[in-house]
Design a protein around this motif. Structure first.
Motif, PDB file in Angstrom:
ATOM      1  N   LYS A 201     -14.755 -12.643  26.694  1.00  0.00           N
ATOM      2  CA  LYS A 201     -15.673 -13.659  27.228  1.00  0.00           C
ATOM      3  C   LYS A 201     -14.931 -14.957  27.510  1.00  0.00           C
ATOM      4  O   LYS A 201     -15.006 -15.495  28.608  1.00  0.00           O
ATOM      5  CB  LYS A 201     -16.828 -13.893  26.242  1.00  0.00           C
ATOM      6  CG  LYS A 201     -17.730 -12.670  26.086  1.00  0.00           C
ATOM      7  CD  LYS A 201     -18.927 -12.932  25.205  1.00  0.00           C
ATOM      8  CE  LYS A 201     -18.593 -13.191  23.756  1.00  0.00           C
ATOM      9  NZ  LYS A 201     -17.981 -12.063  23.040  1.00  0.00           N
ATOM     10  N   VAL A 202     -14.205 -15.471  26.509  1.00  0.00           N
ATOM     11  CA  VAL A 202     -13.524 -16.754  26.699  1.00  0.00           C
ATOM     12  C   VAL A 202     -12.362 -16.587  27.674  1.00  0.00           C
ATOM     13  O   VAL A 202     -12.204 -17.374  28.622  1.00  0.00           O
ATOM     14  CB  VAL A 202     -13.022 -17.324  25.351  1.00  0.00           C
ATOM     15  CG1 VAL A 202     -12.295 -18.646  25.578  1.00  0.00           C
ATOM     16  CG2 VAL A 202     -14.176 -17.527  24.362  1.00  0.00           C
ATOM     17  N   ASP A 221      -5.011  -7.131  28.196  1.00  0.00           N
ATOM     18  CA  ASP A 221      -6.070  -6.778  27.248  1.00  0.00           C
ATOM     19  C   ASP A 221      -6.199  -5.265  27.287  1.00  0.00           C
ATOM     20  O   ASP A 221      -6.650  -4.701  28.287  1.00  0.00           O
ATOM     21  CB  ASP A 221      -7.396  -7.444  27.673  1.00  0.00           C
ATOM     22  CG  ASP A 221      -8.503  -7.240  26.638  1.00  0.00           C
ATOM     23  OD1 ASP A 221      -8.518  -6.177  25.984  1.00  0.00           O
ATOM     24  OD2 ASP A 221      -9.351  -8.141  26.505  1.00  0.00           O
ATOM     25  N   MET A 253      -7.644 -13.489  21.976  1.00  0.00           N
ATOM     26  CA  MET A 253      -8.033 -12.241  21.312  1.00  0.00           C
ATOM     27  C   MET A 253      -8.564 -12.572  19.917  1.00  0.00           C
ATOM     28  O   MET A 253      -8.323 -13.657  19.386  1.00  0.00           O
ATOM     29  CB  MET A 253      -6.836 -11.278  21.220  1.00  0.00           C
ATOM     30  CG  MET A 253      -5.738 -11.729  20.304  1.00  0.00           C
ATOM     31  SD  MET A 253      -4.766 -13.055  20.993  1.00  0.00           S
ATOM     32  CE  MET A 253      -3.561 -12.144  21.919  1.00  0.00           C
ATOM     33  N   VAL A 280      -6.549 -21.298  21.540  1.00  0.00           N
ATOM     34  CA  VAL A 280      -7.887 -21.661  21.034  1.00  0.00           C
ATOM     35  C   VAL A 280      -8.549 -20.429  20.406  1.00  0.00           C
ATOM     36  O   VAL A 280      -9.761 -20.394  20.247  1.00  0.00           O
ATOM     37  CB  VAL A 280      -8.829 -22.262  22.114  1.00  0.00           C
ATOM     38  CG1 VAL A 280      -8.404 -23.637  22.541  1.00  0.00           C
ATOM     39  CG2 VAL A 280      -8.978 -21.340  23.304  1.00  0.00           C
ATOM     40  N   ASP A 306      -5.502 -25.396  18.888  1.00  0.00           N
ATOM     41  CA  ASP A 306      -6.788 -25.822  18.327  1.00  0.00           C
ATOM     42  C   ASP A 306      -7.023 -25.164  16.970  1.00  0.00           C
ATOM     43  O   ASP A 306      -7.916 -25.571  16.227  1.00  0.00           O
ATOM     44  CB  ASP A 306      -7.911 -25.419  19.296  1.00  0.00           C
ATOM     45  CG  ASP A 306      -9.289 -25.886  18.848  1.00  0.00           C
ATOM     46  OD1 ASP A 306      -9.408 -27.071  18.442  1.00  0.00           O
ATOM     47  OD2 ASP A 306     -10.241 -25.090  18.884  1.00  0.00           O
ATOM     48  N   HIS A 330      -9.715 -27.578  15.476  1.00  0.00           N
ATOM     49  CA  HIS A 330     -10.642 -26.468  15.729  1.00  0.00           C
ATOM     50  C   HIS A 330     -11.931 -26.983  16.408  1.00  0.00           C
ATOM     51  O   HIS A 330     -13.031 -26.885  15.858  1.00  0.00           O
ATOM     52  CB  HIS A 330     -10.982 -25.729  14.420  1.00  0.00           C
ATOM     53  CG  HIS A 330     -11.492 -24.336  14.653  1.00  0.00           C
ATOM     54  ND1 HIS A 330     -11.232 -23.312  13.792  1.00  0.00           N
ATOM     55  CD2 HIS A 330     -12.251 -23.800  15.644  1.00  0.00           C
ATOM     56  CE1 HIS A 330     -11.806 -22.204  14.233  1.00  0.00           C
ATOM     57  NE2 HIS A 330     -12.433 -22.484  15.363  1.00  0.00           N
ATOM     58  N   ALA A 333     -15.416 -24.898  19.909  1.00  0.00           N
ATOM     59  CA  ALA A 333     -16.856 -24.652  20.060  1.00  0.00           C
ATOM     60  C   ALA A 333     -17.668 -25.931  19.923  1.00  0.00           C
ATOM     61  O   ALA A 333     -18.898 -25.897  19.982  1.00  0.00           O
ATOM     62  CB  ALA A 333     -17.309 -23.651  19.003  1.00  0.00           C
TER      63      ALA A 333
HETATM   64  N1  LIG Z   1     -11.442 -22.420  18.941  1.00  0.00           N
HETATM   65  C1  LIG Z   1     -12.720 -22.168  18.872  1.00  0.00           C
HETATM   66  O1  LIG Z   1     -13.503 -23.012  18.446  1.00  0.00           O
HETATM   67  C2  LIG Z   1     -13.244 -20.872  19.339  1.00  0.00           C
HETATM   68  C3  LIG Z   1     -12.478 -19.751  19.183  1.00  0.00           C
HETATM   69  N2  LIG Z   1     -12.943 -18.550  19.603  1.00  0.00           N
HETATM   70  C4  LIG Z   1     -12.072 -17.415  19.418  1.00  0.00           C
HETATM   71  O2  LIG Z   1     -11.671 -16.940  20.696  1.00  0.00           O
HETATM   72  C5  LIG Z   1     -11.409 -15.552  20.626  1.00  0.00           C
HETATM   73  C6  LIG Z   1     -12.082 -14.839  21.776  1.00  0.00           C
HETATM   74  O3  LIG Z   1     -13.488 -14.983  21.715  1.00  0.00           O
HETATM   75  P1  LIG Z   1     -14.405 -14.190  22.761  1.00  0.00           P
HETATM   76  O4  LIG Z   1     -13.776 -14.238  24.091  1.00  0.00           O
HETATM   77  O5  LIG Z   1     -15.771 -14.698  22.600  1.00  0.00           O
HETATM   78  O6  LIG Z   1     -14.296 -12.720  22.170  1.00  0.00           O
HETATM   79  P2  LIG Z   1     -14.402 -11.367  22.971  1.00  0.00           P
HETATM   80  O7  LIG Z   1     -14.615 -10.326  21.953  1.00  0.00           O
HETATM   81  O8  LIG Z   1     -15.357 -11.494  24.092  1.00  0.00           O
HETATM   82  O9  LIG Z   1     -12.940 -11.181  23.588  1.00  0.00           O
HETATM   83  C7  LIG Z   1     -11.823 -10.813  22.854  1.00  0.00           C
HETATM   84  C8  LIG Z   1     -10.976  -9.938  23.735  1.00  0.00           C
HETATM   85  O10 LIG Z   1      -9.741  -9.696  23.068  1.00  0.00           O
HETATM   86  C9  LIG Z   1      -9.346  -8.397  23.411  1.00  0.00           C
HETATM   87  N3  LIG Z   1      -8.323  -7.899  22.511  1.00  0.00           N
HETATM   88  C10 LIG Z   1      -8.481  -7.282  21.314  1.00  0.00           C
HETATM   89  N4  LIG Z   1      -7.285  -6.928  20.823  1.00  0.00           N
HETATM   90  C11 LIG Z   1      -6.369  -7.338  21.725  1.00  0.00           C
HETATM   91  C12 LIG Z   1      -4.960  -7.248  21.788  1.00  0.00           C
HETATM   92  N5  LIG Z   1      -4.263  -6.671  20.819  1.00  0.00           N
HETATM   93  N6  LIG Z   1      -4.340  -7.781  22.846  1.00  0.00           N
HETATM   94  C13 LIG Z   1      -5.035  -8.354  23.844  1.00  0.00           C
HETATM   95  N7  LIG Z   1      -6.369  -8.451  23.847  1.00  0.00           N
HETATM   96  C14 LIG Z   1      -7.024  -7.950  22.795  1.00  0.00           C
HETATM   97  C15 LIG Z   1     -10.637  -7.624  23.380  1.00  0.00           C
HETATM   98  O11 LIG Z   1     -10.520  -6.420  24.107  1.00  0.00           O
HETATM   99  C16 LIG Z   1     -11.601  -8.578  24.008  1.00  0.00           C
HETATM  100  O12 LIG Z   1     -11.715  -8.349  25.398  1.00  0.00           O
HETATM  101  C17 LIG Z   1     -11.879 -15.116  19.237  1.00  0.00           C
HETATM  102  O13 LIG Z   1     -10.760 -15.076  18.388  1.00  0.00           O
HETATM  103  C18 LIG Z   1     -12.771 -16.222  18.807  1.00  0.00           C
HETATM  104  O14 LIG Z   1     -12.848 -16.308  17.434  1.00  0.00           O
HETATM  105  C19 LIG Z   1     -14.153 -18.401  20.214  1.00  0.00           C
HETATM  106  C20 LIG Z   1     -14.972 -19.485  20.362  1.00  0.00           C
HETATM  107  C21 LIG Z   1     -14.593 -20.806  19.908  1.00  0.00           C
END
Ligand SMILES: NC(=O)C1=CN([C@@H]2O[C@H](COP(=O)(O)OP(=O)(O)OC[C@H]3O[C@@H](n4cnc5c(N)ncnc54)[C@H](O)[C@@H]3O)[C@@H](O)[C@H]2O)C=CC1
Ligand SMILES: O=C(O)C(=O)COP(=O)(O)O
Length: 594
Positions: A201-202, A221, A253, A280, A306, A330, A333
């Motif tokens: 998503k991000v 990915d 990821m 991030v 972050d 951090h 969000a």
């Molecule tokens: N800094 C902050 O405040 C925030 C951090 N995050 C973090 O951002 C990250 C992504 O969040 P979303 O996009 O919402 O999650 P998401 O689940 O939509 O996307 C994560 C992606 O990573 C991929 N992935 C998994 N293992 C992988 C690998 N070994 N190599 C490459 N890609 C891989 C998955 O297939 C998935 O498409 C999470 O770690 C989340 O905790 C999210 C929101 C705010």
């Protein structure tokens, strides 16, 4: 004697209840209101609470979310608790809401004494929640996976641009009274290659925005669909290619054992000299000491971070203090909009779960699309009851270890999601013989713990695939039965059931065909087939005012053995059951509670 109890039933809306106060509840109860609209994705959670539940909000949550929670629960907002304080409080709470700053570990679940039934993560990453422990304790974990996506992506882009133009360093220098125009010459983004690692998503939102800045965007990915990437104008490449060709790398990821320290000495060595890195996602996906070395050697020109392995990072962290590193605490969000959205998303999920409704964002239980669930509802009830029946027929042997479940359907195997069915059959098998509470969250775990192997088998039938299933069979191998007729030709306890007019029925016991609605309790009785048997058994039950709801007889041949299945609304006394056993033609009988 009524012959059918099915006429009053309407299509049930599934509501699974889980009470921590009752170790052996009939936790999977069906409510017959039929009014609720199901969410798009649904999952079964839990509550059998009579009074208002208590929700502990352990980190700052948006007002809109708090308001939603307060409509349904007692809300205790207690921020900055020490781990010890949290462990003390948790035994009084039915749900806990956290962000990334609280470690929801095994000790916390142990301290909850079984009361904690839902953990709500007001955000995406659940690496601060011990999912294995939550699952073991039957605690549902829900998150808020969508509301902060754009905020995180915007922060990624903000860091990318700020890093490239030394905004933070130049700001500090200018505020310190300096005017260092030559020192802070930056690099341009346009035309540069950005590798997005983690195209979820991000990651995809970052890619979209970076394209708008004129960057060439590639992504790695292993689980992302190429057509989704293509739609954004992004090429999916291997990890090696991504890190070797990128001028900028942005990490998106989740932190998992597989992604932990994905960027390390070895991978930094394969990067283009002067690469710039934005993180991030989670600090742990980078080996932070290796990053300091890569910055010192010039492989990495700059980093914008972050997130950190330990948050907050130590004050003297070389990484945080590095002059080529831009840091934020951090904040990905942390926009007003995202926090409001996340608070609502998580509050709705937690309240729904506490009400025993089907939650949309469960992390540690299978998510079953609503359409599928609506279809499977009666089969889910059937599965649990067959499990309950089968296990109560066991009297000895080598223990309930090997169970085979057969699903007969004219649907292609891919069209039949059996996870929910398996979980509820497991619940039916385990609960009558243990004090463990089993729900959708912990079913597979509990089965494994008990050494219970559940093999699933499909029988593909001809015919119309309108119904998801024709019948379900539960077989228990290597056991003796207290009702010998329940042993099939292949030597296993076997029960089979079907759904008729939305109501689960028992249709086979061993080799005997029967037909009894699975409600209340059942008496199975084998006798020599002869006239008057139904009347004799019926009148023994009638004498004690036990209402018979359903009755059927299955026989191998006229005047040979027959098995009578009798559904009863009340539990007959020992004496009554004894009287049934004393009827001369009765060879064996068993009373089974559903
Ligand atoms: N800094 C902050 O405040 C925030 C951090 N995050 C973090 O951002 C990250 C992504 O969040 P979303 O996009 O919402 O999650 P998401 O689940 O939509 O996307 C994560 C992606 O990573 C991929 N992935 C998994 N293992 C992988 C690998 N070994 N190599 C490459 N890609 C891989 C998955 O297939 C998935 O498409 C999470 O770690 C989340 O905790 C999210 C929101 C705010
Ligand atoms: O949603 C995420 O994964 C985040 O990292 C946001 O964390 P936070 O809720 O701001 O502590």
């Amino acid at each position: 004697m009524s012959t059918s109890a099915a006429s009053t039933l309407r299509t049930p809306s599934l509501k699974l209840s889980l009470s921590s106060r009752n170790p052996l509840p009939s936790a999977f109860s069906v409510s017959f209101n039929g009014k609720r609209a199901l969410p798009r994705y649904v999952i079964v959670a839990c509550s059998g609470m009579s009074s208002k539940p208590t929700v502990l909000v352990a980190e700052k949550l948006g007002e809109a979310g708090l308001d939603l929670l307060k409509e349904f629960a007692n809300v205790d907002c207690a921020y900055n608790l020490t781990p010890e304080e949290l462990c003390t409080k948790i035994s009084l709470c039915d749900a806990l809401i956290v962000r990334s700053g609280t470690k929801v570990n095994r000790e916390l679940f142990e301290s909850s004494g079984g009361r904690l039934k839902v953990v709500g993560r007001a955000g995406v990453g659940i690496d601060n929640v011990d999912l294995a422990a939550a699952t073991e304790f039957g605690c549902l974990v829900v998150n808020a996976p969508t509301a902060n996506t754009v905020a995180a992506a915007e922060h990624g882009i903000a860091l990318l641009a700020a890093m490239a133009r030394n905004v933070a360093q130049a700001d500090a220098s200018t505020k310190a009274g300096k005017w260092q125009r030559n020192k802070y010459v930056g690099v341009s983004l346009v035309g540069k290659t950005l590798a997005v690692l983690g195209f979820g998503k991000v990651g995809s939102e970052v890619a979209r925005r970076a394209k708008g800045l004129g960057m060439h965007v590639i992504a790695h990915d292993p689980y992302a669909a190429a057509d989704r990437a293509r739609a954004v104008g992004v090429e999916l490449v291997s990890f090696e290619e991504a890190i070797a060709t990128a001028d900028f790398i942005s990490l998106h990821m989740p932190l998992t054992p597989a992604t932990s320290k994905m960027l390390n000495d070895e991978t930094f060595a394969k990067m283009k000299k002067g690469v710039r890195i934005v993180n991030v996602a989670r600090g742990g996906v980078i080996d932070e000491e290796a990053l300091v070395r890569a910055l010192d050697s010039g492989i990495v020109a700059q980093a914008a971070l972050d997130v950190f392995t330990v948050e907050p990072p130590p004050k003297d962290s070389k990484l945080v203090q590095h002059e080529n590193v831009t840091v934020t605490p951090h904040l990905g969000a942390s926009t007003m909009e995202a926090q409001e959205g996340v608070a609502i998303e998580v509050a709705e999920a937690v309240v729904g779960a506490l009400k025993g409704e089907l939650a949309a964002t469960a992390v540690n239980a299978p998510m079953v699309p609503a359409e599928v669930l609506t279809e499977l509802k009666p089969f889910v009830v059937l599965g649990e009851k067959l499990g309950r029946l089968a296990v109560q027929l066991v009297t000895g042997g080598s223990g309930v270890k090997n169970v085979k479940v057969t699903y007969a359907s004219s649907r292609a195997p891919d069209d039949l999601d059996t996870r929910l069915l398996r979980a509820m059959i497991t619940k039916g098998l385990i609960e009558p013989i243990s004090s463990v509470f089993v729900n959708l969250v912990n079913a597979d775990y509990t089965a494994k713990q008990r050494g219970l192997r559940i093999a699933e088998e499909r029988i593909l039938l001809d015919g119309s695939p309108e119904n998801p299933l024709e019948f379900i069979q539960v077989h228990i191998a290597n056991v003796e039965s207290k009702f010998a007729s329940a042993i099939s030709e292949s030597g296993e306890i076997k029960v089979e059931g079907r759904v008729k007019d939305g109501v689960p029925h028992l249709t086979k016991v061993g080799s005997f065909e029967v037909d009894v609605s699975l409600e209340g309790s059942i008496i199975l009785c084998r006798q020599v087939d002869q006239p008057g048997m139904i009347g004799k058994v019926g009148s023994v039950l009638g004498e004690e005012n036990v209402n018979v709801s359903f009755m059927s007889v299955g026989r191998v041949a006229p005047r040979k053995h027959a098995v009578m299945a009798i559904g009863v609304d009340e539990q007959p006394s020992r004496e009554t059951l004894k009287k049934i056993g004393e009827i001369p033609a009765v060879e064996e009988f068993v009373f089974l509670k559903l």
